[in-house]
Design a protein around this motif. Structure first.
Motif, short mmCIF file in Angstrom:
data_model
loop_
_atom_site.label_atom_id
_atom_site.label_comp_id
_atom_site.label_asym_id
_atom_site.label_seq_id
_atom_site.Cartn_x
_atom_site.Cartn_y
_atom_site.Cartn_z
N LEU A 116 -69.87 127.63 -23.70
CA LEU A 116 -69.96 126.70 -22.66
C LEU A 116 -69.36 125.32 -23.31
N ARG A 117 -69.44 124.92 -24.27
CA ARG A 117 -68.79 123.81 -24.70
C ARG A 117 -67.27 123.82 -24.62
N SER A 118 -67.02 124.82 -25.04
CA SER A 118 -65.50 125.25 -25.18
C SER A 118 -64.92 125.08 -23.78
N GLN A 119 -65.73 125.63 -22.71
CA GLN A 119 -65.06 125.87 -21.56
C GLN A 119 -65.26 124.30 -20.84
N ALA A 120 -66.25 123.59 -21.16
CA ALA A 120 -66.34 122.28 -20.65
C ALA A 120 -65.16 121.49 -21.22
N ILE A 121 -64.86 121.64 -22.27
CA ILE A 121 -63.73 120.69 -22.95
C ILE A 121 -62.44 121.21 -22.45
N GLU A 122 -62.26 122.34 -21.97
CA GLU A 122 -61.19 122.81 -21.57
C GLU A 122 -61.23 122.43 -19.97
N LEU A 123 -62.15 122.35 -19.30
CA LEU A 123 -62.15 121.63 -17.96
C LEU A 123 -61.63 120.32 -17.89
N ALA A 124 -62.32 119.49 -19.15
CA ALA A 124 -61.85 118.11 -19.11
C ALA A 124 -60.46 117.80 -19.27
N GLY A 125 -59.63 118.70 -19.95
CA GLY A 125 -58.35 118.72 -20.17
C GLY A 125 -57.49 118.92 -18.87
N LEU A 126 -58.21 119.23 -17.81
CA LEU A 126 -57.45 119.68 -16.70
C LEU A 126 -57.72 118.44 -15.49
N LEU A 127 -58.24 117.40 -15.84
CA LEU A 127 -58.52 116.29 -15.10
C LEU A 127 -57.31 115.81 -14.47
N ASP A 128 -56.11 115.86 -15.03
CA ASP A 128 -54.85 115.23 -14.53
C ASP A 128 -54.51 116.09 -13.22
N ASP A 129 -55.06 117.28 -13.14
CA ASP A 129 -54.46 118.18 -12.15
C ASP A 129 -55.73 118.43 -11.10
N PRO A 130 -55.90 117.71 -10.21
CA PRO A 130 -57.11 118.15 -9.20
C PRO A 130 -57.27 119.55 -8.92
N ALA A 131 -56.16 119.98 -8.36
CA ALA A 131 -56.45 121.23 -7.63
C ALA A 131 -56.82 122.45 -8.98
N LEU A 132 -56.15 122.41 -10.01
CA LEU A 132 -56.54 123.34 -11.12
C LEU A 132 -57.88 122.90 -11.46
N PHE A 133 -58.31 121.78 -11.47
CA PHE A 133 -59.67 121.44 -11.98
C PHE A 133 -60.57 121.77 -11.14
N ARG A 134 -60.37 121.62 -9.77
CA ARG A 134 -61.51 122.34 -8.78
C ARG A 134 -61.73 123.77 -9.12
N ALA A 135 -60.43 124.53 -9.05
CA ALA A 135 -60.40 125.88 -9.07
C ALA A 135 -61.12 126.42 -10.63
N SER A 136 -60.83 125.52 -11.43
CA SER A 136 -61.57 126.13 -12.98
C SER A 136 -63.18 125.72 -12.71
N LEU A 137 -63.33 124.57 -12.27
CA LEU A 137 -64.72 124.24 -12.07
C LEU A 137 -65.58 125.28 -11.33
N ARG A 138 -64.93 125.60 -10.24
CA ARG A 138 -65.60 126.80 -9.28
C ARG A 138 -65.68 127.98 -10.30
N LEU A 139 -64.77 128.50 -11.11
CA LEU A 139 -64.62 129.65 -11.67
C LEU A 139 -65.81 129.67 -12.80
N LEU A 140 -66.02 128.47 -13.41
CA LEU A 140 -67.01 128.00 -14.20
C LEU A 140 -68.53 128.33 -13.49
#
Length: 262
Positions: free
Chosen positions: A9-33
């Motif tokens: 979970l922590r690894s996934q959360a850190i990976e999600l934080a790395g996508l903050l510059d791409d709103p669309a990808l961030f949203r999609a990845s958060l939804r998958l999580l």
């Protein structure tokens, strides 16, 4: 619900934080999580029991805490990206997604952009948990930056014909009063009578809480304020004063309910 692999979970959360510059990808990845950790038997969510409540993923609270912890450094260093990502997540988001959007938006340093975003988000938002999150994460930074402007905005919200906006106004006033600044105290004295026209039980409890905290932090000023209220306002505020009485001193209680002459 299966147990959570905390390291994963922590690894996934850190990976999600790395996508903050791409709103669309961030949203999609958060939804998958969220999808991966949702309790499928509770997909509608316990929040649906409340009026205006959003559907919820019903993910464990641990997931939200880990995601917030991972997002914090990135949001602090890239507040503009955080605001854009928050806006992307907000659109069609379920309860937990909107709560995270409010959390992210609170890192914004541009008050004009943040205020515009808040006004847009408020349109149609009724979930009390989301309104509470907005009052804490977004309103408090706005109040700290320009207390006078924020006080005027609170007044406008209190005069709104939309019940959820008025509910948000007294939630925000209560959150601001918790800061115990002189500006929030003066605003509480000024705006509290406006809540007396509400019949919402939550408004009564919120106003009673505001009054109780004022009585505790500035008792003399609170007594002077009560003594200056007109009889009409005192009558209108009876349900609110009644709810606050257990928290008030005998001196303040006597102002609200003067003893009958013998």
């Amino acid at each position: 619900m299966p147990s959570i692999d905390l390291a994963l979970l922590r690894s996934q959360a850190i990976e999600l934080a790395g996508l903050l510059d791409d709103p669309a990808l961030f949203r999609a990845s958060l939804r998958l999580l969220m999808e991966g950790h949702a309790h499928r038997l509770l997909r509608r969510g316990r929040s649906m029991d409340r009026h205006g409540a959003l559907q919820a993923w019903d993910v464990p609270g641990l997931l939200i805490r880990e995601v917030e912890a991972a997002l914090r450094p990135a949001a602090q260093s890239r507040p503009d990206c955080a605001l854009a990502a928050a806006d992307a997540v907000w659109m069609e988001g379920k309860l937990e997604e909107k709560l995270l959007a409010a959390y992210l938006a609170g890192f914004s340093r541009g008050s004009a952009d943040l205020r515009a975003l808040l006004l847009r988000w408020l349109d149609g938002t009724e979930d009390p948990t989301v309104l509470q999150a907005l009052s804490i994460h977004i309103c408090l930074p706005l109040a700290a930056e320009n207390p006078t402007l924020f006080r005027s905005q609170l007044r406008a919200w209190m005069e709104s014909p939309v019940p959820s906006v008025r509910r948000f106004s007294w939630m925000s006033l209560s959150a601001w009063q918790g800061e115990k600044s002189s500006e929030s105290i003066f605003a509480s004295f000024d705006l509290l009578p406006m809540i007396f026209s509400e019949t919402d039980p939550e408004a009564i409890q919120s106003a009673a809480g505001i009054l109780a905290r004022l009585a505790q932090s500035v008792p003399q000023e609170t007594r002077g304020w009560l003594e200056d209220l007109s009889p009409k306002v005192l009558r209108r505020g009876r349900p609110f004063f009644r709810a606050a009485l257990p928290s008030l001193s005998p001196e303040l209680s006597a102002v609200i309910h003067p003893p009958r002459p013998e």
